[in-house]
Design an enzyme around this catalytic site. Structure first.
Site, short mmCIF file in Angstrom:
data_model
loop_
_atom_site.label_atom_id
_atom_site.label_comp_id
_atom_site.label_asym_id
_atom_site.label_seq_id
_atom_site.Cartn_x
_atom_site.Cartn_y
_atom_site.Cartn_z
N GLY A 35 40.36 37.65 40.03
CA GLY A 35 40.04 36.88 38.83
C GLY A 35 40.24 37.66 37.56
O GLY A 35 40.92 38.68 37.54
N ASN A 36 39.65 37.14 36.45
CA ASN A 36 39.87 37.68 35.11
C ASN A 36 41.39 37.75 34.85
O ASN A 36 41.94 38.81 34.54
CB ASN A 36 39.19 39.05 34.95
CG ASN A 36 39.10 39.45 33.49
OD1 ASN A 36 39.56 40.50 33.08
ND2 ASN A 36 38.55 38.58 32.66
N GLY A 40 49.84 39.45 33.85
CA GLY A 40 50.34 40.07 35.09
C GLY A 40 50.10 39.15 36.28
O GLY A 40 51.01 38.91 37.10
N HIS A 41 48.88 38.61 36.38
CA HIS A 41 48.59 37.68 37.49
C HIS A 41 49.47 36.44 37.40
O HIS A 41 49.96 35.93 38.42
CB HIS A 41 47.13 37.22 37.44
CG HIS A 41 46.11 38.30 37.63
ND1 HIS A 41 45.33 38.78 36.62
CD2 HIS A 41 45.75 38.99 38.75
CE1 HIS A 41 44.51 39.71 37.08
NE2 HIS A 41 44.75 39.87 38.36
N GLN A 65 35.78 46.70 48.70
CA GLN A 65 36.74 47.66 48.17
C GLN A 65 36.20 48.47 46.99
O GLN A 65 36.92 49.25 46.38
CB GLN A 65 38.06 46.97 47.81
CG GLN A 65 38.01 46.02 46.62
CD GLN A 65 39.31 45.24 46.48
OE1 GLN A 65 39.58 44.33 47.26
NE2 GLN A 65 40.12 45.59 45.50
N GLY A 153 51.31 42.84 42.66
CA GLY A 153 51.87 43.57 41.52
C GLY A 153 52.16 45.02 41.89
O GLY A 153 51.39 45.65 42.62
N LYS A 155 51.90 47.36 39.92
CA LYS A 155 50.97 48.23 39.20
C LYS A 155 50.05 48.94 40.20
O LYS A 155 49.75 50.11 40.07
CB LYS A 155 50.15 47.43 38.20
CG LYS A 155 49.33 48.34 37.35
CD LYS A 155 48.16 47.64 36.75
CE LYS A 155 47.03 48.60 36.68
NZ LYS A 155 45.87 48.15 37.39
N ASP A 156 49.61 48.19 41.22
CA ASP A 156 48.81 48.78 42.30
C ASP A 156 49.79 49.18 43.40
O ASP A 156 49.82 48.57 44.48
CB ASP A 156 47.79 47.76 42.81
CG ASP A 156 46.78 47.41 41.72
OD1 ASP A 156 46.00 48.28 41.34
OD2 ASP A 156 46.80 46.26 41.24
N SER A 192 42.74 44.09 34.29
CA SER A 192 41.42 43.54 33.92
C SER A 192 40.53 44.65 33.38
O SER A 192 39.65 44.40 32.56
CB SER A 192 40.75 42.91 35.13
OG SER A 192 41.59 41.88 35.61
#
Ligand code: PAF
Length: 289
Positions: A35-36, A40-41, A65, A153, A155-156, A192
């Site tokens: 969420g948030n 990117g999402h 996590q 993504g 990014k991770d 986020s």
């Protein structure tokens, strides 16, 4: 013109909806999120929509996590805004389960999925349970949603590699697509957690990406002293005001330490600004090394 976004929180309703689509021969794309939602999402959602007939997004802040003392309680929860964004984007189904629906026997008794090795290096070294939590929830969501494809993504980056390995090792029939990081105009990767930064920290934050780029440029110019490049990266981050966790140059496909002979490389960093832990990475292969 987008249709109505259906929101379900219980597993039976989710399965019923998926069954209907499957029997109608629809291809299902899936984007798991906490969420948030930001641009990117929404880029992940567009990619899932491009490659499938129906798009499912999950929104679940996964306690498994997060480590003790991390930001599980303060993680931004913005369901109504997220719903509006997904409605505008034309997503068909939003899955918002409760913690007890996902972990009915309790988090501690829950069967876990662990991808050994790569789960315990880099981010996993300072967040020892993190990737077990990620692999477990993503595996469970894959069993619930049974998507044809899922989009994550870059990014991770380490998360993406962990998930690819899990899917390969357990023969899970889902195509995993990785999508380039979406950035702010000044280079900061959208996240986020950027919302936690003070104005001063926000002004410094793009130095993380700048440091990755300088290292990629050095590699592209033929500098192959990996250890020294990593040390320089760490020093640059410290000088800029970060408290670095790691700055590492790794093989892109498995995150093993890079040698002078490797060419498909990724530069990864995690660093704190105040109490906010930022991560970013840059695929050095893209820099025409
Ligand atoms: O990347 C995230 O937001 C989370 O790690 C994920 C994949 C949704 C699992 O909780």
């Amino acid at each position: 013109m987008s249709g109505e976004l259906e929101t379900v929180s219980d597993i039976e309703s989710l399965r019923e909806c998926i069954r209907g689509w499957r029997s109608a021969g629809k291809r299902i794309g899936f984007v798991p999120t906490m969420g948030n939602l930001h641009q990117g999402h929404l880029a992940l959602v567009r990619e899932a929509q491009r490659k499938s007939d129906r798009c499912v997004v999950s929104l679940f802040v996964n306690p498994m996590q997060f480590g003790a003392g991390e930001d599980y309680d303060s993680y931004p929860r913005t369901l109504e805004q997220d719903r509006a964004k997904l409605q505008d984007a034309g997503v068909e189904l939003l899955f918002t389960p409760s913690v007890s629906a996902i972990y009915p026997v309790g988090e501690d008794q829950q069967t876990r999925v662990e991808v050994p090795g790569i789960s315990h290096i880099l981010c996993g070294a300072s967040r020892p349970r993190h990737f077990v939590g990620v692999a477990t929830i993503v595996c469970k969501f894959f069993n619930l949603v049974q998507p044809d494809l899922a989009v994550f993504g870059e990014k991770d980056y380490q998360q993406l590699i962990v998930i690819r390995r899990m899917v390969a090792d357990l023969a899970i029939p889902v195509d995993i697509l990785g999508l380039s990081t979406v950035r702010e105009a000044d280079g900061l990767a959208k996240s986020s957690r950027n919302g936690y930064l003070s104005a001063d920290e926000r002004a410094l934050a793009p130095k993380l990406y700048e440091t990755l780029r300088l290292t990629a440029e050095a590699l592209a110019a033929g500098d192959r002293d990996i250890e020294q490049l990593e040390a320089k990266g760490l020093e640059r981050l410290r000088t800029a005001g970060f408290r670095p966790d790691y700055f590492a140059i790794r093989r892109a496909h498995d995150l093993a330490p890079a040698t002078r002979q490797d060419h498909a490389l990724v530069i990864l960093a995690a660093a704190y600004l105040g109490t906010t832990r930022l991560i970013d990475n840059l695929n050095a292969a893209e820099q025409h090394i």
